[in-house]
Design an enzyme around this catalytic site. Structure first.
Site, mmCIF file in Angstrom:
data_model
loop_
_atom_site.group_PDB
_atom_site.id
_atom_site.type_symbol
_atom_site.label_atom_id
_atom_site.label_comp_id
_atom_site.label_asym_id
_atom_site.label_seq_id
_atom_site.Cartn_x
_atom_site.Cartn_y
_atom_site.Cartn_z
ATOM 1 N N SER A 1 0.858 -1.199 0.000
ATOM 2 C CA SER A 1 0.000 0.000 0.000
ATOM 3 C C SER A 1 0.888 1.242 0.000
ATOM 4 C CB SER A 1 -0.870 0.016 1.261
ATOM 5 O OG SER A 1 -1.507 1.271 1.420
ATOM 6 N N TYR B 1 -1.515 -0.406 10.395
ATOM 7 C CA TYR B 1 -1.802 -0.763 8.996
ATOM 8 C C TYR B 1 -0.614 -0.395 8.107
ATOM 9 C CZ TYR B 1 -3.714 -1.050 4.337
ATOM 10 O OH TYR B 1 -3.891 -1.383 3.014
HETATM 11 P P1 NDP Z 1 -11.621 -5.867 0.418
HETATM 12 O O1 NDP Z 1 -12.045 -5.675 1.827
HETATM 13 O O2 NDP Z 1 -12.585 -5.576 -0.662
HETATM 14 O O3 NDP Z 1 -11.036 -7.344 0.219
HETATM 15 C C1 NDP Z 1 -10.182 -7.917 1.172
HETATM 16 C C2 NDP Z 1 -10.078 -9.408 0.933
HETATM 17 O O4 NDP Z 1 -9.200 -9.956 1.934
HETATM 18 C C3 NDP Z 1 -11.407 -10.117 1.044
HETATM 19 O O5 NDP Z 1 -11.537 -11.043 -0.004
HETATM 20 C C4 NDP Z 1 -11.314 -10.850 2.378
HETATM 21 O O6 NDP Z 1 -11.999 -12.081 2.290
HETATM 22 C C5 NDP Z 1 -9.794 -11.104 2.465
HETATM 23 N N1 NDP Z 1 -9.368 -11.344 3.828
HETATM 24 C C6 NDP Z 1 -9.353 -10.481 4.874
HETATM 25 N N2 NDP Z 1 -8.921 -11.095 5.990
HETATM 26 C C7 NDP Z 1 -8.665 -12.382 5.639
HETATM 27 C C8 NDP Z 1 -8.214 -13.519 6.342
HETATM 28 N N3 NDP Z 1 -7.927 -13.484 7.656
HETATM 29 N N4 NDP Z 1 -8.047 -14.684 5.668
HETATM 30 C C9 NDP Z 1 -8.323 -14.750 4.358
HETATM 31 N N5 NDP Z 1 -8.778 -13.717 3.631
HETATM 32 C C10 NDP Z 1 -8.954 -12.554 4.276
HETATM 33 O O7 NDP Z 1 -10.310 -4.944 0.245
HETATM 34 P P2 NDP Z 1 -9.348 -4.664 -1.009
HETATM 35 O O8 NDP Z 1 -9.665 -5.515 -2.148
HETATM 36 O O9 NDP Z 1 -9.308 -3.202 -1.187
HETATM 37 O O10 NDP Z 1 -7.957 -5.082 -0.357
HETATM 38 C C11 NDP Z 1 -7.114 -6.106 -0.868
HETATM 39 C C12 NDP Z 1 -5.711 -5.834 -0.430
HETATM 40 O O11 NDP Z 1 -5.273 -4.601 -0.977
HETATM 41 C C13 NDP Z 1 -5.515 -5.721 1.077
HETATM 42 O O12 NDP Z 1 -4.284 -6.336 1.414
HETATM 43 C C14 NDP Z 1 -5.456 -4.216 1.311
HETATM 44 O O13 NDP Z 1 -4.722 -3.881 2.451
HETATM 45 C C15 NDP Z 1 -4.759 -3.767 0.053
HETATM 46 N N6 NDP Z 1 -4.969 -2.387 -0.328
HETATM 47 C C16 NDP Z 1 -6.214 -1.834 -0.464
HETATM 48 C C17 NDP Z 1 -6.351 -0.509 -0.858
HETATM 49 C C18 NDP Z 1 -7.656 0.176 -0.982
HETATM 50 O O14 NDP Z 1 -7.698 1.428 -0.921
HETATM 51 N N7 NDP Z 1 -8.755 -0.526 -1.201
HETATM 52 C C19 NDP Z 1 -5.179 0.307 -1.205
HETATM 53 C C20 NDP Z 1 -3.916 -0.366 -0.983
HETATM 54 C C21 NDP Z 1 -3.831 -1.662 -0.603
HETATM 55 P P3 NDP Z 1 -12.895 -12.728 3.437
HETATM 56 O O15 NDP Z 1 -13.456 -11.611 4.262
HETATM 57 O O16 NDP Z 1 -13.930 -13.512 2.683
HETATM 58 O O17 NDP Z 1 -11.947 -13.598 4.170
HETATM 59 C C1 8X3 Z 2 -5.141 1.582 1.519
HETATM 60 C C2 8X3 Z 2 -4.919 2.910 0.908
HETATM 61 O O1 8X3 Z 2 -4.639 5.387 1.354
HETATM 62 O O2 8X3 Z 2 -6.101 4.133 2.859
HETATM 63 O O3 8X3 Z 2 -3.958 0.857 1.631
HETATM 64 O O4 8X3 Z 2 -3.724 3.847 2.990
HETATM 65 S S1 8X3 Z 2 -4.848 4.105 2.074
#
Ligand code: NDP
Ligand code: 8X3
Length: 254
Positions: free
Chosen positions: A139, A152
């Site tokens: 991120s 985070y």
């Molecule tokens: P979502 O919340 O839409 O998706 C997160 C996914 O992670 C879900 O499929 C969830 O599945 C899974 N997950 C969470 N905890 C667990 C666990 N303990 N075991 C297995 N699966 C898990 O978020 P995003 O798609 O946005 O996020 C995906 C990744 O990208 C994350 O690592 C996030 O930190 C990162 N990210 C997101 C950003 C954003 O602004 N959206 C920006 C930068 C990075 P389930 O709940 O079914 O287990």
């Molecule tokens: C998620 C993006 O900008 O909330 O990783 O940190 S931000």
């Protein structure tokens, strides 16, 4: 040779969009997440295009991760890309107001979970050799501090450094490693971060143009399908309408 992508967190956001993108490219899929109903839905949607194997999995459980990988059917073992995407943020409040459990949950998921999956899948990637890749979802928060980022951001800094250090151990194996570091993207991320506050999530994304899950899926797929001799170490992506804030200065009231 048949290409298999192993995606964690495929039930939502980037992971689900990446599953769709890899399927469009003809890759076989290993999809995991905790929500079985969503995995079933995605399998139903994609399995007329490509072979799909689903497994309900909490990445925090090292034994379950290893058992899941051990149980992979032969057709799904030649993994070419591991997309370490499962992750979450919690507690968008100052550090001094955070419940300790929320810090532990982020560490257990974003760090321990990612390490668990990497350790279990790495032998299969090494068997694949040239062209294999580990694509870790970091991120911008791993590089740039901001209020409420506390654990985070620190967990995503781990993802960056772990990705770089893996690279140092993998020369000669053909296995590539990339830290993809997105900025603000509209998924279920903020809903999770605020523990279900849909208004807060809508407010964050309102009046601007965040990245979409499909934008990031496209970048993941791009990295996975580069020629074997190219390794992108880190790919940081922000929406055009997001940038950095000035330094905060604590001033005396005058
Ligand atoms: P979502 O919340 O839409 O998706 C997160 C996914 O992670 C879900 O499929 C969830 O599945 C899974 N997950 C969470 N905890 C667990 C666990 N303990 N075991 C297995 N699966 C898990 O978020 P995003 O798609 O946005 O996020 C995906 C990744 O990208 C994350 O690592 C996030 O930190 C990162 N990210 C997101 C950003 C954003 O602004 N959206 C920006 C930068 C990075 P389930 O709940 O079914 O287990
Ligand atoms: C998620 C993006 O900008 O909330 O990783 O940190 S931000």
């Amino acid at each position: 040779m048949k290409k298999v992508a192993f995606i964690t967190g495929a039930t939502s956001g980037f992971g689900r969009a990446a599953a769709r993108r890899f399927a469009a490219g003809g890759w076989s899929l290993v999809l995991s997440g905790r929500r079985a109903d969503r995995l079933e839905e995605l399998k139903k949607e994609l399995s007329d295009k490509v072979p799909v194997y689903i497994a309900t999995l909490d990445v925090r459980d090292a034994a379950a991760v290893q058992a899941m990988v051990d149980a992979l059917p032969a057709d799904f073992r030649p993994i070419r890309s591991l997309v370490n995407n499962a992750g979450l943020a919690l507690a968008p409040v100052p550090a001094q107001k955070v419940e300790l459990q929320d810090w532990h949950t982020m560490i257990d998921t974003n760090i321990t979970g990612l390490v668990n999956v990497t350790h279990a899948v790495l032998p299969l990637l090494l068997e694949t050799g040239a062209g294999a890749s580990i694509i870790n979802l970091g991120s911008v928060a791993g590089q740039w501090p901001y209020p409420g980022g506390h654990v985070y951001g620190a967990s995503k800094a781990f993802v960056q450094q772990f990705s770089y250090n893996l690279r140092c151990d993998l020369p000669g194996t053909g296995v590539r490693v990339t830290d993809i570091a997105p900025g603000m993207a509209e998924t279920e991320f903020t809903l999770v971060r605020t523990k279900g506050d849909q208004d807060a999530s809508d407010k964050l994304y309102r009046g601007t143009t965040p990245l979409t899950a499909e934008d990031i899926a496209e970048q993941i797929y791009y990295v996975a399908t580069l020629p074997d001799h190219i390794n992108i170490n880190r790919l940081e992506i922000m929406p055009t309408r997001q940038s950095w804030a000035p330094f905060a200065i604590d001033r005396d009231k005058t």
